[in-house]
Design a protein around this motif. Structure first.
Motif, PDB file in Angstrom:
ATOM      1  N   VAL A  70       0.821  -1.207   0.000  1.00  0.00           N
ATOM      2  CA  VAL A  70       0.000   0.000   0.000  1.00  0.00           C
ATOM      3  C   VAL A  70       0.856   1.259   0.000  1.00  0.00           C
ATOM      4  O   VAL A  70       1.960   1.284   0.544  1.00  0.00           O
ATOM      5  CB  VAL A  70      -0.952   0.046   1.215  1.00  0.00           C
ATOM      6  CG1 VAL A  70      -1.869  -1.153   1.219  1.00  0.00           C
ATOM      7  CG2 VAL A  70      -0.175   0.117   2.516  1.00  0.00           C
ATOM      8  N   HIS A  71       0.344   2.300  -0.652  1.00  0.00           N
ATOM      9  CA  HIS A  71       0.893   3.663  -0.579  1.00  0.00           C
ATOM     10  C   HIS A  71       2.293   3.805  -1.172  1.00  0.00           C
ATOM     11  O   HIS A  71       2.894   4.867  -1.067  1.00  0.00           O
ATOM     12  CB  HIS A  71       0.937   4.167   0.884  1.00  0.00           C
ATOM     13  CG  HIS A  71      -0.400   4.158   1.548  1.00  0.00           C
ATOM     14  ND1 HIS A  71      -0.565   3.974   2.908  1.00  0.00           N
ATOM     15  CD2 HIS A  71      -1.658   4.295   1.042  1.00  0.00           C
ATOM     16  CE1 HIS A  71      -1.850   4.013   3.198  1.00  0.00           C
ATOM     17  NE2 HIS A  71      -2.532   4.200   2.082  1.00  0.00           N
ATOM     18  N   PRO A 254       6.405   8.161  17.656  1.00  0.00           N
ATOM     19  CA  PRO A 254       5.784   7.026  16.977  1.00  0.00           C
ATOM     20  C   PRO A 254       5.816   5.748  17.812  1.00  0.00           C
ATOM     21  O   PRO A 254       6.812   5.461  18.485  1.00  0.00           O
ATOM     22  CB  PRO A 254       6.625   6.876  15.706  1.00  0.00           C
ATOM     23  CG  PRO A 254       7.178   8.235  15.473  1.00  0.00           C
ATOM     24  CD  PRO A 254       7.438   8.813  16.827  1.00  0.00           C
ATOM     25  N   TYR A 255       4.738   5.012  17.759  1.00  0.00           N
ATOM     26  CA  TYR A 255       4.644   3.730  18.459  1.00  0.00           C
ATOM     27  C   TYR A 255       5.647   2.745  17.876  1.00  0.00           C
ATOM     28  O   TYR A 255       6.295   1.986  18.603  1.00  0.00           O
ATOM     29  CB  TYR A 255       3.219   3.219  18.316  1.00  0.00           C
ATOM     30  CG  TYR A 255       2.887   1.979  19.104  1.00  0.00           C
ATOM     31  CD1 TYR A 255       3.199   1.865  20.452  1.00  0.00           C
ATOM     32  CD2 TYR A 255       2.218   0.919  18.494  1.00  0.00           C
ATOM     33  CE1 TYR A 255       2.860   0.739  21.171  1.00  0.00           C
ATOM     34  CE2 TYR A 255       1.862  -0.214  19.201  1.00  0.00           C
ATOM     35  CZ  TYR A 255       2.195  -0.300  20.544  1.00  0.00           C
ATOM     36  OH  TYR A 255       1.854  -1.428  21.265  1.00  0.00           O
ATOM     37  N   GLY A 260       6.830   4.635   6.297  1.00  0.00           N
ATOM     38  CA  GLY A 260       5.416   4.918   6.345  1.00  0.00           C
ATOM     39  C   GLY A 260       5.012   5.843   7.466  1.00  0.00           C
ATOM     40  O   GLY A 260       3.960   6.475   7.413  1.00  0.00           O
ATOM     41  N   ALA A 261       5.849   5.955   8.505  1.00  0.00           N
ATOM     42  CA  ALA A 261       5.532   6.814   9.644  1.00  0.00           C
ATOM     43  C   ALA A 261       6.198   8.184   9.531  1.00  0.00           C
ATOM     44  O   ALA A 261       6.058   9.007  10.436  1.00  0.00           O
ATOM     45  CB  ALA A 261       5.966   6.141  10.949  1.00  0.00           C
ATOM     46  N   HIS A 279       1.739   6.122  13.567  1.00  0.00           N
ATOM     47  CA  HIS A 279       1.810   4.927  14.408  1.00  0.00           C
ATOM     48  C   HIS A 279       1.560   3.638  13.620  1.00  0.00           C
ATOM     49  O   HIS A 279       1.257   2.597  14.209  1.00  0.00           O
ATOM     50  CB  HIS A 279       0.804   5.060  15.548  1.00  0.00           C
ATOM     51  CG  HIS A 279       1.012   6.282  16.387  1.00  0.00           C
ATOM     52  ND1 HIS A 279       2.109   6.452  17.203  1.00  0.00           N
ATOM     53  CD2 HIS A 279       0.277   7.426  16.490  1.00  0.00           C
ATOM     54  CE1 HIS A 279       2.035   7.633  17.804  1.00  0.00           C
ATOM     55  NE2 HIS A 279       0.939   8.245  17.378  1.00  0.00           N
ATOM     56  N   GLU A 280       1.703   3.709  12.290  1.00  0.00           N
ATOM     57  CA  GLU A 280       1.474   2.528  11.453  1.00  0.00           C
ATOM     58  C   GLU A 280       2.691   2.225  10.578  1.00  0.00           C
ATOM     59  O   GLU A 280       2.563   1.921   9.400  1.00  0.00           O
ATOM     60  CB  GLU A 280       0.238   2.728  10.570  1.00  0.00           C
ATOM     61  CG  GLU A 280      -1.065   2.772  11.334  1.00  0.00           C
ATOM     62  CD  GLU A 280      -2.281   2.912  10.437  1.00  0.00           C
ATOM     63  OE1 GLU A 280      -3.402   2.879  10.958  1.00  0.00           O
ATOM     64  OE2 GLU A 280      -2.110   3.068   9.208  1.00  0.00           O
ATOM     65  N   ALA A 281       3.870   2.282  11.164  1.00  0.00           N
ATOM     66  CA  ALA A 281       5.086   2.041  10.388  1.00  0.00           C
ATOM     67  C   ALA A 281       5.115   0.618   9.847  1.00  0.00           C
ATOM     68  O   ALA A 281       4.569  -0.309  10.432  1.00  0.00           O
ATOM     69  CB  ALA A 281       6.317   2.301  11.257  1.00  0.00           C
ATOM     70  N   GLY A 282       5.809   0.470   8.716  1.00  0.00           N
ATOM     71  CA  GLY A 282       5.945  -0.843   8.101  1.00  0.00           C
ATOM     72  C   GLY A 282       4.756  -1.175   7.221  1.00  0.00           C
ATOM     73  O   GLY A 282       3.772  -0.446   7.161  1.00  0.00           O
TER      74      GLY A 282
END
Length: 460
Positions: A70-71, A254-255, A260-261, A279-282
């Motif tokens: 994605v993205h 970031p979590y 992506g983050a 907070h949605e890395a990877g």
């Protein structure tokens, strides 16, 4: 009407749900029993993990050929998958009744979502919760100034204790379950929100058990954050969500740190993206997210009254039946709370809960949960024996026939005892010998996690 949805034609029919509200994968599964042959499987362990809805599995079969990153990709499938991912975010937002100022961060499950929120709390935050919480809504707050309020004999008394804690010092967050994972009792969230907001505290609801059973809305309830899991929402594909205001999420580090983050990465400085990307890395679990969103869509189309009546009829049948079996007693937290979802805990006097669950599985083809359900303080408060309790849980695919199978099996246990021999193996009661074959692709489990070895009944 949604395909595979069964809606009864009258109030009388709804009071006797002999058909599922929604079809689920595995509804016709037959499993071996130790006495030989096989029987239809009765799944009464929905509170741990619910089966996938047929409509959810069909949706995944449709989107799977288009799966891509994605993205990031320029290819057609990447474009389609990126659209699917963000469309899922909007679908989950609608399902949760999110406000314009809220955002949806996709996580692995409820535990992950609550840990994310704990990570994002302001420095020095004070958090209050009840001792009745699942461990997922207790342990993450240890990194903060966490105050645990003991539950009183009634909900009215408990609410006064919460108020006392809220007035003793400033509180940033009140963390509370929407429905108990042990007893199914539904907390009057509106009362909690009013009280918390009067004292300047936000409210996060552990929605793991209430969202699969009740229509829930952040906007209508006034709740600030809700966390829930796909694997309890008929979408067991490894995705969950945290939904709520973005200010704390945007202000926190970031979590996870990774692709992506970020907006920009330099040698000496990194510019992080805002939530939810922050907070949605990877690479995310796109298929899990798509399944979660589809489950939200399907459940959102159910008539709330049909849904509630179906489940209430099952619960009444089970509780009434349990009361007729000698030596069986049900557990509850607050006698002044009348509303409850499809979760019923009980103890069978004279039988270790793990042994009773093994008997139900091996001799009767019925799956329930046994132990302390990752709610140790609560089980101690309820006076459960050291082995914990049994828990039957059900939902939209369940029927009265499932409940009756359980009641018949429990009557047999109390009257005659197990017909097979059982021993504890690696901390789990196991039929010995166990002649039941397992599929070649799934090795027989020979070890248990520390949580189960401690007879918690797993993570749920």
């Amino acid at each position: 009407m949604t395909p595979n949805t069964v809606v009864a034609g009258s109030a009388g029919a709804l009071a006797a749900p002999d058909r599922p509200l929604l079809a689920a994968v595995g509804a016709d599964l037959r499993i071996p029993v130790v006495s030989g042959g096989d029987v239809g499987y009765v799944n009464l362990d929905h509170a741990a993990s619910s089966p996938a809805l047929t409509l959810v599995a069909d949706h995944l079969a449709t989107v799977l050929p288009y799966y891509a990153s994605v993205h990031r990709g320029a290819g057609y499938t990447s474009s389609v998958t990126s659209g699917l991912y963000e469309q899922a975010r909007m679908g989950v937002s609608r399902f949760a009744g999110a406000r314009e100022t809220d955002t949806v961060v996709f996580t692995r499950n409820t535990t992950d979502a609550l840990n994310l929120l704990a990570h994002c709390l302001p420095r020095g935050a004070r958090v209050v919760s009840l001792e009745t919480e699942h461990h997922a809504n207790l342990l993450p707050w240890a990194m903060c100034d966490h105050r645990l309020v003991r539950a009183a004999p009634t909900w009215a008394q408990t609410l006064r204790l919460l108020e006392r804690e809220l007035t003793s010092a400033p509180v940033h967050l009140l963390a509370i379950t929407g429905a108990s994972n042990v007893t199914g009792e539904v907390v009057p969230v509106a009362e909690v929100v009013r009280l918390a907001h009067e004292h300047g505290a936000r409210v996060v609801v552990d929605g793991a058990q209430v969202v699969p059973h009740r229509r829930f809305s952040l906007a209508s309830s006034g709740v600030d954050y809700v966390a829930f899991s796909g694997h309890k929402l008929y979408a067991p594909y490894g995705a969950g969500a945290l939904v709520g205001p973005r200010d704390w999420l945007d202000a926190a580090t970031p979590y996870l740190r990774g692709g992506g983050a970020v907006r920009e990465v330099g040698i000496e400085h990194t510019s992080w993206a805002a939530a939810p990307e922050r907070h949605e890395a990877g690479t995310p679990n796109v298929l899990g997210v798509a399944a979660l969103a589809r489950a939200c869509e399907v459940l959102g189309e159910l008539d709330p009254e049909h849904w509630a009546r179906h489940e209430q009829a099952l619960r009444v049948r089970l509780e009434d039946g349990l009361r007729t079996i000698p030596g069986v007693r049900t557990l509850s937290i607050w006698p002044d709370l009348q509303d409850a979802v499809g979760i019923v805990p009980f103890v069978v006097d004279g039988f270790d809960s793990g042994l009773a669950a093994a008997y139900l599985a091996a001799e009767c083809g019925i799956g329930v949960r046994s132990g302390r359900f990752c709610a140790h303080p609560l089980l101690e408060r309820l006076g459960a024996p050291p082995s914990g309790a049994l828990r039957a849980s059900f939902g939209v695919p369940s029927t009265l026939a499932d409940i009756d199978r359980l009641l018949d099996a429990l009557n047999g246990l109390v009257t005659h005892g197990p017909k097979w021999t059982y021993e504890t193996v690696s901390g789990r009661w196991t039929p010995v010998p166990d002649p039941r074959p397992v599929p070649q692709w799934a090795g027989r489990a020979t070890a248990v996690s520390p949580c189960e070895a401690d007879r918690t009944g797993g993570k749920n």
